[in-house]
Write a protein that holds these residues in place. Structure first.
Motif, mmCIF file in Angstrom:
data_model
loop_
_atom_site.group_PDB
_atom_site.id
_atom_site.type_symbol
_atom_site.label_atom_id
_atom_site.label_comp_id
_atom_site.label_asym_id
_atom_site.label_seq_id
_atom_site.Cartn_x
_atom_site.Cartn_y
_atom_site.Cartn_z
ATOM 1 N N HIS A 89 0.845 -1.186 0.000
ATOM 2 C CA HIS A 89 0.000 0.000 0.000
ATOM 3 C C HIS A 89 0.882 1.239 0.000
ATOM 4 O O HIS A 89 1.895 1.290 0.702
ATOM 5 C CB HIS A 89 -0.929 -0.004 1.214
ATOM 6 N N VAL A 90 0.479 2.237 -0.798
ATOM 7 C CA VAL A 90 1.271 3.447 -0.958
ATOM 8 C C VAL A 90 0.375 4.677 -0.927
ATOM 9 O O VAL A 90 -0.835 4.592 -1.139
ATOM 10 C CB VAL A 90 2.064 3.441 -2.284
ATOM 11 N N PHE A 91 1.001 5.824 -0.645
ATOM 12 C CA PHE A 91 0.360 7.120 -0.798
ATOM 13 C C PHE A 91 0.865 7.718 -2.105
ATOM 14 O O PHE A 91 2.003 7.477 -2.505
ATOM 15 C CB PHE A 91 0.741 8.058 0.350
ATOM 16 N N VAL A 92 0.044 8.530 -2.766
ATOM 17 C CA VAL A 92 0.418 9.170 -4.024
ATOM 18 C C VAL A 92 0.661 10.650 -3.761
ATOM 19 O O VAL A 92 -0.133 11.310 -3.096
ATOM 20 C CB VAL A 92 -0.695 8.990 -5.081
ATOM 21 N N LYS A 93 1.776 11.159 -4.281
ATOM 22 C CA LYS A 93 2.148 12.555 -4.073
ATOM 23 C C LYS A 93 1.243 13.473 -4.876
ATOM 24 O O LYS A 93 0.950 13.214 -6.036
ATOM 25 C CB LYS A 93 3.604 12.764 -4.494
ATOM 26 N N VAL A 94 0.794 14.545 -4.229
ATOM 27 C CA VAL A 94 -0.064 15.545 -4.856
ATOM 28 C C VAL A 94 0.677 16.865 -4.825
ATOM 29 O O VAL A 94 1.191 17.261 -3.784
ATOM 30 C CB VAL A 94 -1.392 15.683 -4.078
ATOM 31 N N ALA A 95 0.744 17.547 -5.950
ATOM 32 C CA ALA A 95 1.412 18.845 -5.998
ATOM 33 C C ALA A 95 0.411 19.932 -5.644
ATOM 34 O O ALA A 95 -0.568 20.124 -6.363
ATOM 35 C CB ALA A 95 1.985 19.089 -7.387
ATOM 36 N N PRO A 96 0.614 20.648 -4.525
ATOM 37 C CA PRO A 96 -0.324 21.719 -4.178
ATOM 38 C C PRO A 96 -0.184 22.881 -5.155
ATOM 39 O O PRO A 96 0.923 23.285 -5.492
ATOM 40 C CB PRO A 96 0.098 22.117 -2.770
ATOM 41 N N MET A 97 -1.311 23.381 -5.631
ATOM 42 C CA MET A 97 -1.290 24.503 -6.563
ATOM 43 C C MET A 97 -1.949 25.709 -5.907
ATOM 44 O O MET A 97 -2.886 25.564 -5.126
ATOM 45 C CB MET A 97 -2.029 24.140 -7.847
ATOM 46 N N LYS A 98 -1.464 26.863 -6.241
ATOM 47 C CA LYS A 98 -1.981 28.090 -5.646
ATOM 48 C C LYS A 98 -3.438 28.297 -6.052
ATOM 49 O O LYS A 98 -3.780 28.211 -7.225
ATOM 50 C CB LYS A 98 -1.131 29.263 -6.115
ATOM 51 N N GLY A 99 -4.277 28.546 -5.054
ATOM 52 C CA GLY A 99 -5.673 28.830 -5.325
ATOM 53 C C GLY A 99 -6.550 27.604 -5.490
ATOM 54 O O GLY A 99 -7.754 27.722 -5.606
ATOM 55 N N VAL A 100 -5.968 26.395 -5.502
ATOM 56 C CA VAL A 100 -6.758 25.183 -5.680
ATOM 57 C C VAL A 100 -7.015 24.560 -4.319
ATOM 58 O O VAL A 100 -6.106 24.405 -3.512
ATOM 59 C CB VAL A 100 -6.021 24.176 -6.596
ATOM 60 N N PHE B 35 -1.199 24.645 2.807
ATOM 61 C CA PHE B 35 -1.765 23.845 3.886
ATOM 62 C C PHE B 35 -2.451 22.583 3.379
ATOM 63 O O PHE B 35 -2.914 21.775 4.158
ATOM 64 C CB PHE B 35 -2.743 24.681 4.707
ATOM 65 N N SER B 36 -2.543 22.425 2.071
ATOM 66 C CA SER B 36 -3.193 21.244 1.527
ATOM 67 C C SER B 36 -2.269 20.032 1.671
ATOM 68 O O SER B 36 -1.064 20.160 1.866
ATOM 69 C CB SER B 36 -3.561 21.461 0.064
ATOM 70 N N SER B 37 -2.839 18.852 1.563
ATOM 71 C CA SER B 37 -2.094 17.613 1.773
ATOM 72 C C SER B 37 -1.046 17.406 0.691
ATOM 73 O O SER B 37 -1.259 17.749 -0.467
ATOM 74 C CB SER B 37 -3.047 16.423 1.761
ATOM 75 N N ARG B 38 0.069 16.823 1.063
ATOM 76 C CA ARG B 38 1.121 16.502 0.097
ATOM 77 C C ARG B 38 0.924 15.109 -0.503
ATOM 78 O O ARG B 38 1.349 14.839 -1.605
ATOM 79 C CB ARG B 38 2.494 16.552 0.770
ATOM 80 N N TYR B 39 0.304 14.227 0.251
ATOM 81 C CA TYR B 39 0.049 12.867 -0.210
ATOM 82 C C TYR B 39 -1.413 12.551 -0.001
ATOM 83 O O TYR B 39 -2.044 13.061 0.921
ATOM 84 C CB TYR B 39 0.917 11.864 0.560
ATOM 85 N N LEU C 10 5.457 8.126 -5.256
ATOM 86 C CA LEU C 10 4.856 7.202 -4.291
ATOM 87 C C LEU C 10 5.596 7.261 -2.963
ATOM 88 O O LEU C 10 6.800 7.476 -2.916
ATOM 89 C CB LEU C 10 4.904 5.770 -4.828
ATOM 90 N N ARG C 11 4.853 7.045 -1.885
ATOM 91 C CA ARG C 11 5.438 6.922 -0.554
ATOM 92 C C ARG C 11 4.846 5.684 0.091
ATOM 93 O O ARG C 11 3.637 5.499 0.096
ATOM 94 C CB ARG C 11 5.143 8.138 0.299
ATOM 95 N N LYS C 12 5.712 4.852 0.652
ATOM 96 C CA LYS C 12 5.261 3.591 1.223
ATOM 97 C C LYS C 12 4.456 3.829 2.495
ATOM 98 O O LYS C 12 4.774 4.672 3.312
ATOM 99 C CB LYS C 12 6.454 2.699 1.535
ATOM 100 N N TYR C 13 3.388 3.058 2.643
ATOM 101 C CA TYR C 13 2.560 3.109 3.845
ATOM 102 C C TYR C 13 3.195 2.208 4.892
ATOM 103 O O TYR C 13 3.415 1.031 4.652
ATOM 104 C CB TYR C 13 1.142 2.643 3.527
ATOM 105 N N MET C 14 3.524 2.782 6.022
ATOM 106 C CA MET C 14 4.081 2.013 7.132
ATOM 107 C C MET C 14 3.005 1.905 8.195
ATOM 108 O O MET C 14 2.603 2.922 8.774
ATOM 109 C CB MET C 14 5.323 2.711 7.707
ATOM 110 N N SER C 15 2.534 0.703 8.439
ATOM 111 C CA SER C 15 1.472 0.553 9.434
ATOM 112 C C SER C 15 2.053 0.766 10.823
ATOM 113 O O SER C 15 3.162 0.354 11.122
ATOM 114 C CB SER C 15 0.835 -0.827 9.328
ATOM 115 N N ASN C 16 1.287 1.445 11.655
ATOM 116 C CA ASN C 16 1.703 1.751 13.007
ATOM 117 C C ASN C 16 0.615 1.258 13.945
ATOM 118 O O ASN C 16 -0.525 1.722 13.867
ATOM 119 C CB ASN C 16 1.904 3.260 13.173
#
Length: 159
Positions: free
Chosen positions: A39-50, A59-63, A98-104
């Protein structure tokens, strides 16, 4: 002859600079590999005004999400199972996205039976004071109290 010497000198400087930049980049590089079913998280590029997930700009999410790897495509790309609402996004992503999901185990919620009132509301009331502290500022003192609540464990209490 003077021009040829300058060209050689500039080429040497460029090679040195390129070598230095490559060494810096190699120190920060991580070799990531995923297996099918990870399981992975997908990187999201924050855009101005979106607005993403109710937050704007920096302040928007990175993943986003928690998606499953379906297959490996080439050496650095993976096919990811995306939901239907992301049908417009290509499902083959580079490893850098992609960023790996590490279960905690601390993030796993306990599903203990709750004491609900007849109108199906949950009553929260303090049961015990665990700790007291004073934080001194320049001109005032703030009293901080760590409280254990009825339907929560002591591990959940944060001061």
């Amino acid at each position: 002859m003077k021009t040829a010497e300058l060209v050689v000198k500039i080429q040497d400087m460029m090679r040195t600079t390129q070598s230095l930049q490559k060494s810096f980049a190699d120190q920060r590089r991580r070799d990531l590999e995923f297996a099918v079913g990870d399981h992975v998280f997908v990187k999201v590029a924050p855009m101005k005004g979106v607005m993403i997930f109710g937050k704007k700009g920096k302040f928007s999410s990175r993943y986003m999400g928690l998606f499953e790897i379906q297959e490996r495509v080439g050496t650095l790309a993976y096919r990811v199972a995306l939901p239907r609402n992301l049908a417009g996004v290509h499902n083959v992503l580079h490893v850098s996205m992609l960023r790996k999901y590490m279960s905690n185990p601390l993030y796993v919620l306990n599903y203990e039976p709750l004491q609900l009132s007849p109108n199906l509301s949950l009553e929260e009331r303090p049961t015990k004071i665990l700790d007291r502290q004073e934080r001194r500022l320049w001109n005032k003192v703030i009293h901080i109290v760590k409280v254990k609540w009825l339907n929560h464990s002591e591990e959940e209490c944060i001061i």
